[in-house]
Write an enzyme that holds these catalytic residues in place. Structure first.
Site, PDB file in Angstrom:
ATOM      1  N   GLY A 199       5.139  -0.384 -19.265  1.00  0.00           N
ATOM      2  CA  GLY A 199       6.161  -1.510 -19.814  1.00  0.00           C
ATOM      3  C   GLY A 199       5.757  -2.660 -19.374  1.00  0.00           C
ATOM      4  O   GLY A 199       6.014  -3.836 -19.917  1.00  0.00           O
ATOM      5  N   CYS A 324      -4.886  -7.635   2.444  1.00  0.00           N
ATOM      6  CA  CYS A 324      -4.713  -7.890   4.065  1.00  0.00           C
ATOM      7  C   CYS A 324      -4.068  -6.320   4.428  1.00  0.00           C
ATOM      8  O   CYS A 324      -2.632  -6.332   4.461  1.00  0.00           O
ATOM      9  CB  CYS A 324      -3.880  -8.840   4.193  1.00  0.00           C
ATOM     10  SG  CYS A 324      -3.727  -9.189   5.972  1.00  0.00           S
TER      11      CYS A 324
END
Ligand code: PLP
Length: 385
Positions: A199, A324
């Site tokens: 959604g 990261c």
């Protein structure tokens, strides 16, 4: 400072029309659709309507729509559900460029005695269907291949793949989380057995999704408990999410062509201007077979994170191809699978647009980006080395 939101493959704004539709469901119409009383029972009608709206967008029968908590659950349910229904088969085929919702689930299967084949892609991010054909065998329980890639937008020839796989009697699932609402689909005319959508990628709230399961598909429920969702997904329904998803599907279906054209034009303008004005920049992925809203550009010799931080100072939201994690900067598994060189994979940025973006936002980003790239290049230890 204004916000320029070009990160719609991460999540989208809830449409005002969706918000309006779901607001009464929190404090006024909060009943449980499984209740005997009218107050709760009336909610069942809302779920029925949402099921019809979702089915209309993807061209299937409403009975083939199972509401879930989102893309991740739909992917996990499809994989686990297909394998549990074919316990004697021990092989799964997928690709190296799937979203972690599929890839992590598949890789964990290796600990449970399954053979998992990850198909390679070429430098444009395209699959070799001959490799798929070669790997398919009688031990294959499931093939799961995404419809379009969330990082590059590259679209796989899913109908062709579905025909190939199901023609061999093997179940086929596709993660279409980035596709539904962006490209018209008609599942009644395809041989896809299962399809996931989410959604929050199409202007509905977060925490709701759909698993389409074609009638007659071998599937054993992943979530068990109550009898909701025709016994295929237990748990009290997320009513505001489901109703909101239904409305978002209706909105997407009404305007899909028009929005596609608008978004593609803006994306192309942004992409062309950035590629022209920033030296040593390159597009990642097949330029032609691509979602209309996505562009993934590498800026050689600089870090994606540094670019993102500088764009962020101007309120421009995008995302980078490297994550990261625990102190190490790992380039994206998708770009690595495509063989994008290390120096380019690290400096990749994804801009993903939606119907709410404007020409003015594109112009603003085109003005702000080149000076950022030039500044970071001057600081880069890799330039000229
Ligand atoms: N699959 C793809 C291709 C996605 O892009 C995402 C979300 O980024 C997901 C699955 C996971 O969906 P959700 O966030 O609804 O769990």
């Amino acid at each position: 400072m204004k916000t320029v939101y070009f990160d719609n493959n991460a999540t989208t704004k809830v449409a005002e029309e969706v918000l309006e539709e779901i607001t009464p469901l929190f404090c006024d119409l909060y009943g449980n659709p499984s209740s005997m009383h009218t107050f709760g029972g009336q909610i069942a009608r809302r779920i029925r309507k949402a099921r019809e709206q979702a089915a209309a967008l993807i061209g299937c029968d409403p009975a083939e729509i199972i509401f879930t908590s989102g893309g991740t659950e739909s992917d996990n349910a499809a994989i686990q559900g297909a394998l549990a229904a074919s316990p004697n088969k021990r092989k799964v085929i997928t690709t190296r460029v799937e979203h972690p919702a599929v890839l992590t689930d598949c890789r964990q299967l290796e600990n449970h005695g399954y053979t998992v084949v990850e198909l390679a892609v070429d430098k444009e991010g395209r699959l070799d269907l001959a490799e798929l054909e070669e790997k398919l065998d009688d031990d294959t329980a499931l093939v799961t291949i995404m419809y379009a890639n969330n990082e590059t937008g590259v679209i796989f020839p899913i109908d062709k793949i579905a025909d190939l796989v199901t023609g061999r009697g093997v179940s086929f699932h596709t993660d279409a989380v980035q596709v539904v609402g962006k490209i018209p689909l008609n599942l009644a005319n395809s041989s896809i057995d299962m399809l996931s959508l989410s959604g929050h990628k199409l202007h509905a709230p977060k925490g709701v999704g759909v698993l389409y399961i074609r009638k007659g598909t071998r599937f054993s429920p992943f979530m068990v408990g109550g009898h909701q969702e025709a016994g295929k997904r237990a748990g009290t329904e997320n009513i505001p999410g489901i109703v909101g998803l239904g409305k978002a599907c209706e909105l997407a279906a009404e305007n899909i062509e028009e929005e596609n054209n608008k978004v593609r034009r803006l994306r192309d303008k942004l992409e062309n201007a950035i590629l022209e004005s920033c030296p040593d920049s390159r597009l990642n992925g097949d330029k032609e077979n691509r979602l209309p809203n996505t562009t993934n550009i590498s800026f050689e010799y600089i870090e994606g994170e540094a670019i993102l931080l500088m764009l962020d100072k101007y309120g421009i939201c995008a995302s980078s191809g490297s994550a990261c994690t625990s102190g190490s900067l790992e380039p994206s598994h998708v770009l690595r699978a495509m063989g994008v060189p290390f120096t380019a994979a690290h400096g990749s940025i994804r801009f993903s647009l939606s119907r709410y973006n404007t020409e003015e936002e594109v112009d603003y980003t085109v003005e702000k980006t080149p000076p950022i790239i030039n500044k970071l290049r001057r600081l880069s230890p890799f330039v000229g080395k």
